[in-house]
Scaffold this active site. Structure first.
Site, PDB file in Angstrom:
ATOM      1  N   MET B   1       0.830  -1.202   0.000  1.00 16.46           N
ATOM      2  CA  MET B   1       0.000   0.000   0.000  1.00 16.46           C
ATOM      3  C   MET B   1       0.870   1.260   0.000  1.00 16.46           C
ATOM      4  SD  MET B   1      -3.060  -0.839  -0.273  1.00 16.46           S
ATOM      5  CE  MET B   1      -3.857  -2.434  -0.363  1.00 16.46           C
ATOM      6  N   CYS B   2       0.274   2.357  -0.309  1.00 15.73           N
ATOM      7  CA  CYS B   2       0.994   3.607  -0.440  1.00 15.73           C
ATOM      8  C   CYS B   2       0.178   4.696   0.244  1.00 15.73           C
ATOM      9  CB  CYS B   2       1.175   3.951  -1.920  1.00 15.73           C
ATOM     10  SG  CYS B   2       1.884   2.608  -2.907  1.00 15.73           S
TER      11      CYS B   2
END
Lengths: 254, 254, 254, 254
Positions: B1-2
């Site tokens: 994820m970012c």
């Protein structure tokens, strides 16, 4: 805080310590369990020895260890009887290779996990106390490199226990200051040393393994887990020396 | 994820969104609170617009955002009316600038937080479906860049809502597979868009701020906290468009 | 050897000096014509000022300038009334950002092209002569950074000419040694200074432009060529100061 | 253009080919004498084999080879019976590790020096012609990696000469276009191959050494000089194979 893993014994591929175990150093770089900060993404390094050469090889980079395919390749391809690896968590400043551990000088390699809280105040005097030859080797700005060079100046090569005894008063902070934390692992290519100390008693962790499958033993910030062998926490204020598979302990009264 | 943070409104220094707030994007790079992985250390990027230029500036690097002094300087010195920043957490592979967000093409910039779980299986056909001009722009290997180029191929510039509607069936995994997760923020330099979708309903988070001190508004993976303004979670399957301080919403039925 | 390009005048995009001219600094990084080594691929840097801020922005990286897309973007997007850029050719050692020019302290930025041949022998004493506050700013290992900090210690902010006069005896090598070469460009954000000196008379080149299209003027290691304006070589042992478009010269008798 | 150096024979430290000879690959990275561009500073790479492992080790980085202390250490510490090294001069674009040579797939490693002038026009069709398994291995954007994957698709493992014969018509430009230049060195860990071809006859250089002190032989873009052994230029349009110290040649009529 940082994480360290080291080995001494018969030749093994570096991956057996650094990248493959369930709780390998690489795993600890993302998910350290015994450190206040679980992530050690501010560079890494590796020093390894060949029996026929005095100076160790040194591989350091500023990337997180988990993002470096070169490290994976190196650990798969290179075998050594003695090596130290380190993943770094910096509390401040930009990452540079010169500030990544291990530090190397001649046959010696050195990794540190801890802090000298008042380093800014004593940096100049520590710098001034170095002999010319060691002063000229200073490449970065860390307290860790300065501790290593100071240990060398204090006779590390002749008597490691005595060098540590002489070091501690020089870096112990004044009463009321934040505590000194000093967990270090270092080697001359034949022996592997481990030492923990904290001015407030709260040392960063350090363990030694029993005999691994290879017949060698490891010293690491956290047990590498997948090895079918017991791990023991090292006592504070005691210099441990792993040599030919035997662990000896020398009390360091600060 | 970012993690993603974007802004539209009167000119402000980038640091007001990226590095200075208590829960700035930089802070989220180490301590994300609404993501399964709290650390986003696999590169970062920044696209910013000037009113007198069509193409945004692009700054990307493979270091963790927190370790890059250049980023600190840039965010302190550069002001812009529209910008997007991204910190990356890669699940696999080596970090390269070409795989860091934002991706830029002409006036458009695009950031993504999510995954196309069966991307390996559909990469070739997505690749083959791109027109030559967009195919030639492909620089990296990520699903995110492919989504962006596909959106452009599907008419992003003319009708963003329609492009998204056309995209979703192309990247939705077959029943029984891992879920699609698609949270993205993108801009043409005038408008800032935000969109969240997940095939299992569990979208990565995305918020929009109320009016900030500057008069502008922000869209971010997590509220930046220190702003004295309320943050609202964006509804899934709805395309939000921030333009001249007004937020409009368009339903995207997949 | 290295190459330097600097500007003072009305705001212009950095690209007008750094990347766009036929013989721009970027071009000089690959094809310097007035230096013993034509390639300057060991890192680069950029310091630029905003009228409303004292401290300059700083952007440095270890890649060759020609390989950095970020630099291209930055130079296209950022405009400034005063800036200095530098490409580096190292004669030894590993490249680190801390050893890339410009060096910055408060409002001052500093670039150097040359060598202190006996620096290893005088490094300790130069180090010891720095006041605490400047000593604490030392980040790298170069002679160039040490010269900058020493100039600051010698009163650069109050009287640049006097600081240079005081510097020269401290870094001039003994008779019979290799020559000192010192070509430097530095700024406080309002004024741009240029100076060349060599103990054997063979100074690295430095030129000043006439009035450019923007109304400003440039100082550079080699003429940027495409400007329709004459370039003059700067006299050795003379401190030039560009301020509000006017060039003044002060003789520095070493 | 780029420079290549490879070795096959009894184990030797990599430094004997890569970093130590008077005109080593490292020296050629700064001062190539038989290439139109003397500087090869856009990344480098190294693939080396162990007799007991099929897949080679791979070490690549985007720095100039001369600026990488890790490379020096690796070449000093690691010995191998078969290895290829490459320094890169890019004509365009940003350097990434994925675009650095050698490329590796299974047991095979591959380095290229040359250009496919119309690659932009044929990239899509070459891409489409790859079998899925090879297509999935594509990591970068270069013509060189595409040539390697295409050779594998064309049966490199079974019949290298036949694979080359099948490759050439696929990448030869139409009449009137810029010429194809293809000098490549590749290995399966047992045999080392060298091949040069140009559609206009002007192939990039490639030499093979006689027997070196170690008993092995080298193939390199330029003679490494300090070896007391004659170097011969390889004939164009001929596939050379070095195996157990014997060089065989197979005519490749395009």
């Amino acid at each position: 805080m940082c994480r360290i893993a080291a080995y001494q014994g018969p030749d093994i591929p570096l991956e057996r310590i650094v990248t493959r175990p369930a709780h390998s150093l690489l795993s600890q770089s993302r998910h350290a369990t015994e450190a206040p900060i679980p992530v050690n993404g501010d560079g890494f390094g590796l020093a390894w020895y060949r029996p026929d050469m005095t100076e160790p090889g040194l591989y350091r980079d500023v990337l997180p260890a988990w993002a470096d395919a070169n490290l994976q390749n190196l650990c798969r391809m290179v075998s050594a009887p003695v090596f130290i690896a380190h993943v770094r968590a910096s509390t401040m400043g930009e990452t540079s290779r010169a500030n990544c551990h291990p530090f190397v000088s001649g046959a010696w390699s050195f990794c540190h996990n801890g802090q000298v809280p008042h380093f800014a105040a004593i940096r100049r005097s520590m710098d001034a106390a170095l002999p010319d030859a060691l002063h000229a080797q200073r490449q970065g700005t860390t307290d860790s490199e300065m501790i290593f060079l100071t240990l060398l100046a204090l006779g590390l090569a002749d008597d490691p226990a005595q060098a540590l005894r002489a070091l501690l008063p020089r870096i112990t902070p004044p009463a009321g200051a934040a505590p000194l934390r000093l967990t270090c692992v270092f080697s001359d290519g034949a022996r592997m040393f481990g030492f923990r100390h904290a001015s407030d008693g709260a040392c960063p962790s350090l363990y030694v393994s029993g005999r691994l499958d290879s017949g060698g033993r490891a010293i690491a910030s956290e047990p590498l887990c997948c090895q079918t062998t017991a791990w023991e926490a090292l006592e504070p204020d005691t210099l441990y020396c792993l040599s030919h598979g035997t662990l000896t302990a020398t009390r360091i009264t600060p």
